[in-house]
Design an enzyme around this catalytic site. Structure first.
Site, PDB file in Angstrom:
ATOM      1  N   HIS A   1      16.030  15.502 -43.454  1.00 37.03           N
ATOM      2  CA  HIS A   1      15.728  14.773 -42.508  1.00 37.03           C
ATOM      3  C   HIS A   1      15.621  13.337 -42.584  1.00 37.03           C
ATOM      4  CE1 HIS A   1      14.025  18.849 -41.701  1.00 37.03           C
ATOM      5  NE2 HIS A   1      14.473  18.589 -40.599  1.00 37.03           N
TER       6      HIS A   1
ATOM      7  N   GLN B   1      16.736  31.623 -32.731  1.00 35.65           N
ATOM      8  CA  GLN B   1      17.044  31.555 -34.000  1.00 35.65           C
ATOM      9  C   GLN B   1      16.455  32.110 -35.285  1.00 35.65           C
ATOM     10  OE1 GLN B   1      17.591  26.838 -33.792  1.00 35.65           O
ATOM     11  NE2 GLN B   1      17.531  27.224 -36.093  1.00 35.65           N
TER      12      GLN B   1
HETATM   13  O1  PAF Z   1      18.756  23.091 -38.386  1.00 36.95           O
HETATM   14  C1  PAF Z   1      17.934  22.855 -37.698  1.00 36.95           C
HETATM   15  O2  PAF Z   1      17.149  22.086 -38.697  1.00 36.95           O
HETATM   16  C2  PAF Z   1      18.011  23.473 -36.730  1.00 36.95           C
HETATM   17  O3  PAF Z   1      19.103  25.137 -36.793  1.00 36.95           O
HETATM   18  C3  PAF Z   1      18.305  23.258 -35.343  1.00 36.95           C
HETATM   19  C4  PAF Z   1      19.720  22.620 -35.613  1.00 36.95           C
HETATM   20  C5  PAF Z   1      17.231  21.700 -34.997  1.00 36.95           C
HETATM   21  C6  PAF Z   1      18.584  23.733 -33.799  1.00 36.95           C
HETATM   22  O4  PAF Z   1      17.183  24.245 -33.976  1.00 36.95           O
END
Ligand code: PAF
Length: 294
Positions: free
Chosen positions: A37, A61
């Site tokens: 990140h 998700q």
């Molecule tokens: O890759 C991620 O961290 C997640 O899948 C995202 C793109 C923030 C969507 O929740």
């Protein structure tokens, strides 16, 4: 650095940044920020006048309630990381902020690519990802949005969605950040035991072997995939889930690779499921024989 859980405040802050003439860089995350990140944020910081990240553990998700509950929530630490990286705005909504009427009725269908590879291993995952990314991009408005190549299939689907639905975002893919032994940085790595952590570098080793074979002229996908599978299987703590080689633009699986082949691998180490991928070099003209393979 401003921190808000309000979608309306997030929208207003991004509008104000654009009104000041600043390019808006947006890094969507699930939180539990790590070096991957940090790379996305630094890239956005280098390219944009105003940088926002979102921190939202998106329930749509996750495959199971247990996985959702187990996902680390470290808002205080994440805020400190974001501040140190000179983020302007952290958007950290709760579930009721993002889904005030409960789970959405209308969701984004990821199409056939969403059902293969990661989509086959994690049914419903990409529908959940694309639905939340579409919502986040709708709130964000015109922006440059940064995603890691580590999740190559996610990146391909986000690009496809943005193109197909004409969303006003430029999607920027950023290279995978790796530990010195090659292991791709992931929040899941923290859950590996020391032995599993040592074994997990088999993924990058396997992909690197395939890259070296391609560099020396191997163009047949089945040979390259077999070698990746062989290297991962040589690691007793690894349980291979899939190996694939895809065209990086179409995501079709070619018999013979050219300059756009991406090798993908998924395996479990104990209870931890890891994925990795690597763009393969264009095969040299000469074809190698098995005996040439390292
Ligand atoms: O890759 C991620 O961290 C997640 O899948 C995202 C793109 C923030 C969507 O929740």
């Amino acid at each position: 650095m401003e921190v808000t859980s309000s979608p309306e405040q997030f929208r207003r802050a991004t509008e104000a940044a654009r009104a000041r003439g600043e390019t808006f860089g947006f890094v969507p995350t699930l939180g539990d920020l790590h070096d991957g990140h940090a790379f996305l944020i630094r890239t956005a910081r280098g390219e944009c006048g105003f940088v926002a990240i979102s921190i939202f553990v998106n329930p749509l998700q996750f495959e199971s309630q247990a996985d959702l509950e187990a996902y680390p929530r470290r808002l205080e630490t994440d805020r400190a990381v974001a501040a140190a990286l000179h983020v302007d705005l952290v958007f950290a909504p709760g579930e009721p902020d993002m889904y005030p009427d409960g789970a959405p009725q209308v969701t984004v269908d990821p199409g056939s690519l969403g059902e293969r590879l990661e989509g086959a291993s994690r049914p419903g995952h990409f529908r959940g990802v694309l639905t939340v990314v579409a919502k986040l991009l709708a709130l964000a408005g015109p922006c440059r949005a940064y995603f890691g190549e580590k999740d190559a299939q996610q990146l391909a689907l986000v690009r496809r969605m943005v193109g197909d639905l004409e969303l006003p975002a430029d999607i920027v893919g950023c290279p995978t950040v790796r530990a010195p032994d090659g292991l791709a940085v992931s929040s899941r790595n923290a859950r590996l035991s020391p032995k599993e952590r040592a074994a997990a570098c088999a993924l990058f080793d396997a992909l690197s072997i395939a890259a070296a074979m391609a560099r020396r002229g191997e163009h047949r996908s089945d040979r390259l995939k077999a070698e990746i599978a062989r290297r991962v299987a040589a690691e007793p703590l690894a349980r291979l889930e899939y190996v694939a080689i895809v065209d990086d633009h179409t995501w079709e699986e070619p018999t013979d690779i050219d300059s756009r082949a991406r090798a993908l691998v998924a395996a479990r180490f104990g209870n931890v499921r890891l994925i990795d991928n690597l763009l393969l070099p264009k095969p040299a003209e000469a074809t190698v024989h098995n005996s040439d393979v390292a």
